[in-house]
Design a protein around this motif. Structure first.
Motif, PDB file in Angstrom:
ATOM      1  N   ILE A  30       6.790  30.740   2.598  1.00 13.68           N
ATOM      2  CA  ILE A  30       7.183  29.749   3.597  1.00 13.68           C
ATOM      3  C   ILE A  30       8.433  30.224   4.337  1.00 13.68           C
ATOM      4  CG2 ILE A  30       7.782  27.327   3.995  1.00 13.68           C
ATOM      5  CD1 ILE A  30       4.894  27.926   2.915  1.00 13.68           C
ATOM      6  N   ASP A  31       9.402  30.704   3.576  1.00  8.51           N
ATOM      7  CA  ASP A  31      10.558  31.401   4.132  1.00  8.51           C
ATOM      8  C   ASP A  31      11.076  32.334   3.049  1.00  8.51           C
ATOM      9  OD1 ASP A  31      12.446  29.962   2.423  1.00  8.51           O
ATOM     10  OD2 ASP A  31      12.272  28.272   3.816  1.00  8.51           O
ATOM     11  N   ASP A  32      12.201  33.004   3.274  1.00  6.69           N
ATOM     12  CA  ASP A  32      12.681  34.007   2.319  1.00  6.69           C
ATOM     13  C   ASP A  32      12.923  33.444   0.928  1.00  6.69           C
ATOM     14  OD1 ASP A  32      12.533  36.077   4.052  1.00  6.69           O
ATOM     15  OD2 ASP A  32      14.689  36.225   4.461  1.00  6.69           O
ATOM     16  N   TYR A  33      13.151  32.148   0.823  1.00 11.14           N
ATOM     17  CA  TYR A  33      13.483  31.560  -0.474  1.00 11.14           C
ATOM     18  C   TYR A  33      12.632  30.336  -0.811  1.00 11.14           C
ATOM     19  CZ  TYR A  33      17.193  34.928  -0.321  1.00 11.14           C
ATOM     20  OH  TYR A  33      17.864  36.122  -0.256  1.00 11.14           O
ATOM     21  N   THR A  34      11.436  30.292  -0.241  1.00 11.48           N
ATOM     22  CA  THR A  34      10.472  29.237  -0.569  1.00 11.48           C
ATOM     23  C   THR A  34       9.080  29.829  -0.632  1.00 11.48           C
ATOM     24  OG1 THR A  34      11.814  27.627   0.671  1.00 11.48           O
ATOM     25  CG2 THR A  34       9.586  26.947   0.041  1.00 11.48           C
ATOM     26  N   VAL A  35       8.353  29.550  -1.711  1.00 10.61           N
ATOM     27  CA  VAL A  35       6.958  29.972  -1.801  1.00 10.61           C
ATOM     28  C   VAL A  35       6.099  28.785  -2.220  1.00 10.61           C
ATOM     29  CG1 VAL A  35       7.478  32.379  -2.362  1.00 10.61           C
ATOM     30  CG2 VAL A  35       7.165  30.726  -4.212  1.00 10.61           C
ATOM     31  N   HIS A  36       4.851  28.820  -1.772  1.00  9.59           N
ATOM     32  CA  HIS A  36       3.850  27.868  -2.232  1.00  9.59           C
ATOM     33  C   HIS A  36       2.813  28.637  -3.040  1.00  9.59           C
ATOM     34  CE1 HIS A  36       4.634  24.634   1.108  1.00  9.59           C
ATOM     35  NE2 HIS A  36       5.640  24.769   0.252  1.00  9.59           N
ATOM     36  N   ILE A  37       2.501  28.137  -4.233  1.00  3.08           N
ATOM     37  CA  ILE A  37       1.473  28.731  -5.079  1.00  3.08           C
ATOM     38  C   ILE A  37       0.293  27.766  -5.107  1.00  3.08           C
ATOM     39  CG2 ILE A  37       0.890  29.521  -7.394  1.00  3.08           C
ATOM     40  CD1 ILE A  37       3.782  30.294  -7.789  1.00  3.08           C
ATOM     41  N   ILE A  38      -0.859  28.251  -4.630  1.00  2.00           N
ATOM     42  CA  ILE A  38      -2.057  27.418  -4.544  1.00  2.00           C
ATOM     43  C   ILE A  38      -3.009  27.828  -5.658  1.00  2.00           C
ATOM     44  CG2 ILE A  38      -4.066  26.807  -3.147  1.00  2.00           C
ATOM     45  CD1 ILE A  38      -0.906  27.973  -1.442  1.00  2.00           C
TER      46      ILE A  38
END
Length: 521
Positions: free
Chosen positions: A157-165
């Motif tokens: 999402i950005d350098d310090y945010t991820v989404h795990i699906i």
């Protein structure tokens, strides 16, 4: 979820404050340098190294290339995980400062800023994506793939945010992430996985120095570690297969921590002023199970219950294991989510056992008992004693001692004929990590199936509400106990010897972490 998140956020705030103080000490920018970043020894020569003795060497130092405790113990001192499991086996922020579900199949992770890899690379979301995608890629054939196989996609999402699906609701994802070490995406891309496997480079408390196979792995303290520099400056892991040699090296001051101390040596070592004995209840449960899928007398629950009442567990633990074990009513320990304290072990009652045996219609058929030898503490000896107790009530037991590879083959092919011994170390600390593989109809190591318990286990695995999951697991455990799926379960006790110059507390998940250890001499 909100209550737990609030606790995590409070813990994250404290750790983040430490990270902000330390961030100014770390190097800046991406770099193509090697695993030590060109740094010096950080004064490692001023202090005698701490030497850790394990039974075997690592097969690889690639975090995605193994499924073994000896390698994990080394790598756990070099790398960090997104989520950290503390000494009480509770989850805390690691490289992820917080995590939450956006919906039943999407998890959002916020990542810690200001963290550096040992070569100066800045940790960010690209490293998380590379770490996970590499493990779940079938082409990589990672032995750790099953841990994360529910993951469908990792989105930055950005350098310090991820989404795990995930492909379906997967409530134990945080537990799984607590066991996976995060690599540098750029380091892997530049050097390749073969180089990574021999030259690990992480964000953890220790930097890799060298690996001489079958001799030693040498690590040195990372002075810029985001949690704070370790007090112990240099660590050496050495493989020593013989328990007697490990003990001798502790006694003579050549080593500081030794694993797998035989229970029959403990009393003598407690009287040795040069040695400290430390032990802890293990994540590992050893069990004797019934092959119920092949019908016959073993498929009869009355026969199984007769055998369960013939087992004097207290005598087995006291006289064979020398006290180094804990009798369990089920294959879960009290630390595992889903454990039901209301379920009690089958009481030892040989008279009842004989009555049930007659009621079952048993006619003296031979019951094969498969056991390994040397894989678990006193495994063959426990099997011999259990067989003896069954023979006392009139059961015709044939003990079959197997080489470990052949024994595992029997388990995975489900070709056991009667009863068998196996051990299971469920480091997720969640019931799913035991019940799905060992006691459900589709489980890779299961020889038992029941429409009732199978449905409960499957439903719990994809239920996001924790209270409901716990209720389902309690129901499943009660059904399995009523079915007498296992003859006996006991929790292993892990026994270590240490030198007197070190303060180190063992963990129930068998991890050896040196960042919290202290030298006292």
């Amino acid at each position: 979820m909100q209550h737990h998140r609030a606790l995590w956020m409070r813990a994250a705030a404290w750790v983040s404050a430490v990270a902000l103080v330390l961030a100014g000490c770390a190097g800046a920018g991406r770099s193509s340098r090697g695993p030590d970043g060109g740094a010096g020894s950080s004064g490692a020569g001023a202090q005698r190294p701490v030497v850790v003795l394990q039974g075997v060497d690592a097969t690889t130092l690639d975090p995605a290339g193994h499924a073994e405790t000896p390698a994990y113990n080394i790598l756990n001192n070099i790398y960090d995980t997104l989520i950290y499991r503390n000494h009480e086996m509770k989850l805390e922020p690691g490289l992820a400062t917080e995590w939450r579900t956006l919906n039943d199949t999407t998890w959002e992770l916020k990542l810690r800023q200001g963290v550096k890899f040992h070569n100066g690379d800045t940790f960010n979301a690209a490293d998380v994506k590379a770490t996970i995608e590499r493990i779940i890629d079938p082409a990589e054939a990672s032995p750790r793939r099953n841990n994360l196989s529910a993951i469908q996609e990792v989105k930055i999402i950005d350098d310090y945010t991820v989404h795990i699906i995930t492909s379906a609701p997967y409530p134990i994802l945080p537990n799984r992430l607590a066991s996976e070490h995060v690599i540098s995406a750029e380091y892997l891309a530049e050097h390749g996985k073969e180089y990574l496997a021999a030259n690990p480079m992480g964000t953890g408390p220790y930097k890799f120095v060298r690996w001489v196979k079958q001799e030693e792995v040498v690590l040195e303290a990372n002075p810029d570690y985001w949690r704070g520099a370790p007090q112990i400056q240099q660590v050496i892991f050495r493989p020593v297969p013989e328990a007697a040699t490990r003990i001798s090296q502790i006694q003579t001051g050549q080593a500081d921590i030794a694993v797998n101390i035989p229970a029959n040596q403990v009393e003598a070592l407690r009287n040795d002023p040069s040695v400290k004995i430390v032990d802890v209840p293990s994540v590992r449960v050893i069990y004797v199970a019934f092959q119920t899928r092949k019908g016959g007398i073993v498929g009869n629950p009355t026969f199984r219950r007769a055998l369960a009442h013939a087992i004097d567990a207290r005598s087995l633990i006291d006289n064979v294991l020398m006290g180094a074990g804990y009798h369990m009513a089920t294959a879960l320990t009290p630390q595992h989510f889903g454990f039901d304290p209301s379920i009690q072990p089958y009481p030892y009652d040989p008279d009842l056992a004989r009555r049930l045996l007659a009621e079952s219609g048993y006619q003296g058929e031979e019951i094969q008992f498969d056991t390994p030898s040397g894989r678990y503490a006193m495994d063959k000896e426990m099997a011999e004693a259990i067989a003896g107790q069954l023979q006392k009530i009139g059961v015709n037991v044939k003990l079959q001692v197997n080489e470990w590879g052949n024994h595992v083959g029997l388990m995975t092919s489900r070709e056991q004929k009667g009863i068998y011994m196996l051990g299971w170390g469920n480091a997720t600390w969640d019931a799913d990590g035991t019940l799905s593989p060992l006691l459900s109809g589709d489980g890779a190591f299961s020889s038992h199936e029941s429409p009732v318990s199978d449905e409960l286990i499957l439903k719990a695995r994809s239920t996001m509400d924790q209270a409901e999951r716990e209720r389902l697991y309690h129901q499943a455990l009660r059904q399995l106990h009523e079915d007498v799926a296992h003859l006996i379960d006991w929790q292993q006790k892990d026994i270590y010897a240490t030198s007197t110059r070190i303060e180190w507390t063992p963990r129930s998940d068998e991890e050896i972490n040196l960042v919290s250890a202290r030298l006292v001499q």
